[in-house]
Each structure stands twice: as C-alpha cells, then as structure tokens.
Design an enzyme around this catalytic site. Structure first.
Site, short mmCIF file in Angstrom:
data_model
loop_
_atom_site.label_atom_id
_atom_site.label_comp_id
_atom_site.label_asym_id
_atom_site.label_seq_id
_atom_site.Cartn_x
_atom_site.Cartn_y
_atom_site.Cartn_z
N SER A 266 0.80 -1.22 0.00
CA SER A 266 0.00 0.00 0.00
C SER A 266 0.83 1.27 0.00
O SER A 266 0.32 2.35 -0.25
CB SER A 266 -0.94 0.02 1.21
N LYS B 190 0.51 4.36 7.23
CA LYS B 190 -0.25 5.19 6.29
C LYS B 190 0.10 6.67 6.48
O LYS B 190 0.58 7.09 7.53
CB LYS B 190 -1.76 5.00 6.51
#
Length: 208
Positions: free
Chosen positions: A123, A162
């Site tokens: 990701s 993230k």
C-alpha cells in the site's frame, strides 16, 4: 591527483589498530613497516597520504601513530560515501569516497527508542516502501498532517503504516498506491504509535 583511501591504506589502518590493541599503545612508523614487511619509505608515503585525508590525526613526540575517529569509522565497516549521483543531468561520478558513515545507526540518525518494523503489503509503494522492506519508526503519539505514521486502529487489533490527515472529528489514512482506498475513522479510534523516519530495503524492482 589528491590522495585517496585505497585498499592498501585501509589495510594499513587496520594494522595500526591491531598493533595498538596487541601492544597496549599506538605503534611507530618503523614498527608498522616491520609488521607489514615493507620499507619505512613506503610506509611513510602512505602515512603522509593518510594524514592529509584525516585518517591519522597526529603523531606523538616519539612518532606514535594515532587513528582519528574517521579512521575508526572506516575500519569498523562503515559504508563509503562516494559523493553524489545525478537523478537529472549526468554529473561526474567520484572514484574515491568523500567520507565513511560509521554505522547504519549513525547514517539514519537512530535515537533511543527508535525501532524497525517489517512491512507486509504494497500500500506504500508510491514512496518506495516495498513489501518486505523495513521502516525505521520514531515513537510518538502526535504527527503532523501528511506525515507517514504507524497507527493502531481500535477494535481491529491491527496496526498499519499510512499517511495521516485529521479532518475535525475524523482521521483519514491514505495509502501511496492508487489500488488501495482511503480509510476514515473517528479520531478517538486511531492511536498514533510512531512516525516513519526512514526506509531500509533493496531498490524497488524495475517497472515492466
């Protein structure tokens, strides 16, 4: 041509360190030459170059050879830094190292409490963080908007890496891969565990 740290001179520095440890004190140039089985004139030539490079700080009153911190870093297996490389127009590639980083810890400015996490997933490939890489994390409970953070999501018993943004009572977590959707949670469900400081891993595979 200016002097440089050659393999022979690196071996000379290692010999000075070994003799210093074995005899309880730094050796003289003559003792070093005998140990290396070379002439004193040849040893003197290399020692002069090493002094110019900053690897030997000084010689004492009796001509003892003292290694500098730079020399100890080089002997300790540090990573040589060969100037710079162009990501735009080509520039001249240096052939000898400008300096040597003493250790990966020093190069990454690792501080007390910092830790590594192994990345699982893709990701964050947009910033070069690949599956199987490690990221260096600095513990903190607060990060600025847009920083890459390690966060724990309450109720999911899982942590994730993230880019974090706060919007009022909500927190949005963004990936660096368009294949992954953004995630939004109530702010009280997101616990920041640390801020990503660096990536440690191999270069990304070439694009097909």
């Amino acid at each position: 041509m200016p002097p440089r740290l050659t393999a022979v001179r690196l071996h000379l520095l290692r010999t000075v360190l070994r003799l210093t440890r074995d005899t309880g004190g730094p050796p003289s140039a003559a003792e070093l030459a005998r140990e290396l089985k070379i002439t004193e004139a040849s040893a003197s030539l290399h020692l002069r170059a090493l002094r110019e490079l900053g690897y030997i700080e000084r010689t004492g009153a009796r001509g003892r050879l003292l290694l500098s911190d730079k020399a100890l870093a080089a002997i300790g297996g540090g990573i040589p830094i060969y100037g710079q490389i162009a990501a735009g127009p080509p520039i001249l590639a240096e052939q000898s190292p400008d300096s040597v980083t003493p250790s990966l810890d020093s190069f990454l400015d690792v501080r007390d409490g910092d830790f590594l996490l192994r990345v699982s997933g893709e990701s964050m490939t947009g910033i070069g963080v690949m599956n199987g890489d490690h990221v260096l994390v600095r513990p903190t409970q607060e990060v600025h908007d847009g920083e890459v953070a390690v966060v724990l999501i309450s109720g999911e018993n899982a942590a994730t890496l993230k880019r974090l943004y706060r919007f009022g009572p909500e927190v949005t977590l963004l990936s660096e891969n368009p294949a992954f959707a953004r995630m939004t949670y109530p702010a009280d469900q997101v616990q920041v565990q640390g801020r990503m400081i660096a990536r440690v891993g191999l270069a990304p595979r070439r694009r097909e």
